[in-house]
Motif scaffolding. Structure first.
Motif, PDB file in Angstrom:
ATOM      1  N   ALA A 121      -7.333  -8.147   4.954  1.00 19.82           N
ATOM      2  CA  ALA A 121      -8.371  -9.031   4.181  1.00 19.82           C
ATOM      3  C   ALA A 121      -9.854  -8.963   4.723  1.00 19.82           C
ATOM      4  CB  ALA A 121      -7.793 -10.403   3.907  1.00 19.82           C
ATOM      5  N   PRO A 122     -10.599  -9.159   3.953  1.00 22.16           N
ATOM      6  CA  PRO A 122     -12.082  -9.254   4.518  1.00 22.16           C
ATOM      7  C   PRO A 122     -12.225 -10.205   5.568  1.00 22.16           C
ATOM      8  CG  PRO A 122     -12.338  -8.731   1.911  1.00 22.16           C
ATOM      9  CD  PRO A 122     -10.849  -9.304   2.467  1.00 22.16           C
ATOM     10  N   GLY A 124      -6.264  -9.779  -5.411  1.00 22.50           N
ATOM     11  CA  GLY A 124      -7.658  -9.986  -5.503  1.00 22.50           C
ATOM     12  C   GLY A 124      -8.072 -10.728  -4.147  1.00 22.50           C
ATOM     13  N   ARG A 125      -6.839 -11.006  -3.211  1.00 25.84           N
ATOM     14  CA  ARG A 125      -7.389 -11.586  -1.958  1.00 25.84           C
ATOM     15  C   ARG A 125      -7.025 -10.931  -0.625  1.00 25.84           C
ATOM     16  NH1 ARG A 125      -5.099 -17.844  -2.800  1.00 25.84           N
ATOM     17  NH2 ARG A 125      -7.011 -18.362  -1.669  1.00 25.84           N
ATOM     18  N   VAL A 126      -6.359  -9.896  -0.918  1.00 22.57           N
ATOM     19  CA  VAL A 126      -6.299  -8.905   0.301  1.00 22.57           C
ATOM     20  C   VAL A 126      -6.413  -7.618  -0.284  1.00 22.57           C
ATOM     21  CG1 VAL A 126      -4.443 -10.551   1.406  1.00 22.57           C
ATOM     22  CG2 VAL A 126      -3.673  -8.697  -0.109  1.00 22.57           C
ATOM     23  N   THR A 127      -6.866  -6.476   0.551  1.00 24.37           N
ATOM     24  CA  THR A 127      -6.909  -5.306   0.318  1.00 24.37           C
ATOM     25  C   THR A 127      -5.551  -4.624   0.271  1.00 24.37           C
ATOM     26  OG1 THR A 127      -7.993  -4.941   2.610  1.00 24.37           O
ATOM     27  CG2 THR A 127      -9.392  -5.345   0.757  1.00 24.37           C
ATOM     28  N   GLY A 128      -4.607  -4.959   1.085  1.00 27.40           N
ATOM     29  CA  GLY A 128      -3.548  -4.049   1.373  1.00 27.40           C
ATOM     30  C   GLY A 128      -2.485  -4.858   2.061  1.00 27.40           C
ATOM     31  N   ASP A 146      -8.666   0.306   7.582  1.00 26.22           N
ATOM     32  CA  ASP A 146      -8.054   1.256   6.765  1.00 26.22           C
ATOM     33  C   ASP A 146      -6.706   1.856   7.843  1.00 26.22           C
ATOM     34  OD1 ASP A 146      -9.618   0.752   4.855  1.00 26.22           O
ATOM     35  OD2 ASP A 146     -10.922   2.478   5.433  1.00 26.22           O
ATOM     36  N   ALA A 162       0.783  -1.085  -0.179  1.00 28.86           N
ATOM     37  CA  ALA A 162      -0.040   0.040  -0.055  1.00 28.86           C
ATOM     38  C   ALA A 162       0.845   1.169  -0.168  1.00 28.86           C
ATOM     39  CB  ALA A 162      -0.965  -0.169   1.293  1.00 28.86           C
TER      40      ALA A 162
END
Length: 187
Positions: free
Chosen positions: A85-86, A116-120, A152, A63
């Protein structure tokens, strides 16, 4: 040990009475906390070193800002990868979910496995650690505010403002503390 519940997944926000310069206005994400101690990373200590200096394969996977972060005063010669990750999402075996949306990444793995599996992802040099009962004592002495973490927080693009933002969103007295001057003697 005190009656303090396990604090994994919470943030420790340094209070002005915390005299250790390693933690001045620090925001620490606790990744693990239990009877044997606690472990986390400081989220708001970017260092002016691009990730590719130590882990070239990870530069495009982290990130922004894509620099190393000083996770704390312990083990500065080692690197940790923290991913978000969600909750409930299936993760590759290269990510060890610690608590909620937060996990540790095997930095020897291929970053492409996380697309595509984690957001950061963020890379930390060193970490923060406490022995059995040590963190509880610091909290009782008033060194830390303990507040809920948001996913976040770990991947903020503005880490220098994180201490103020986290306190402000708590409302009440903590929002007022967020306005205090950095030099505590001026407050």
């Amino acid at each position: 040990m005190t009656d303090t519940p396990a604090l994994s997944g919470q943030l420790l926000v340094a209070r002005s009475r915390l005299s250790d310069p390693s933690f001045h206005r620090a925001v620490v994400l606790l990744l693990d906390h239990g009877d044997e101690g606690a472990f986390g990373v400081v989220l708001n200590r970017p260092v002016p070193v691009d990730v590719d200096v130590v882990l070239p394969a990870w530069q495009d996977a982290v990130a922004e800002p894509a620099v190393l972060f000083q996770g704390g005063p312990v083990g500065l010669d080692g690197a940790l990868g923290v991913a978000v990750a969600p909750v409930g999402a299936a993760l590759p075996s290269t990510v060890d979910r610690m608590v909620g949306p937060f996990g540790l990444v095997d930095l020897d793995s291929d970053p492409a496995d996380l697309v595509g599996r984690v957001t950061g992802v963020r890379v930390f040099a060193g970490h923060s650690g406490w022995g059995a009962g040590q963190l509880e004592e610091e909290i009782e002495e008033g060194a830390w505010f303990v507040v809920p973490a948001e996913a976040d927080d770990a991947m903020t693009s503005e880490p220098d403002d994180l201490w103020r933002r986290v306190l402000r969103r708590q409302g009440g007295d903590l929002a007022i503390v967020s306005t205090f001057a950095e030099d505590a003697s001026l407050n």
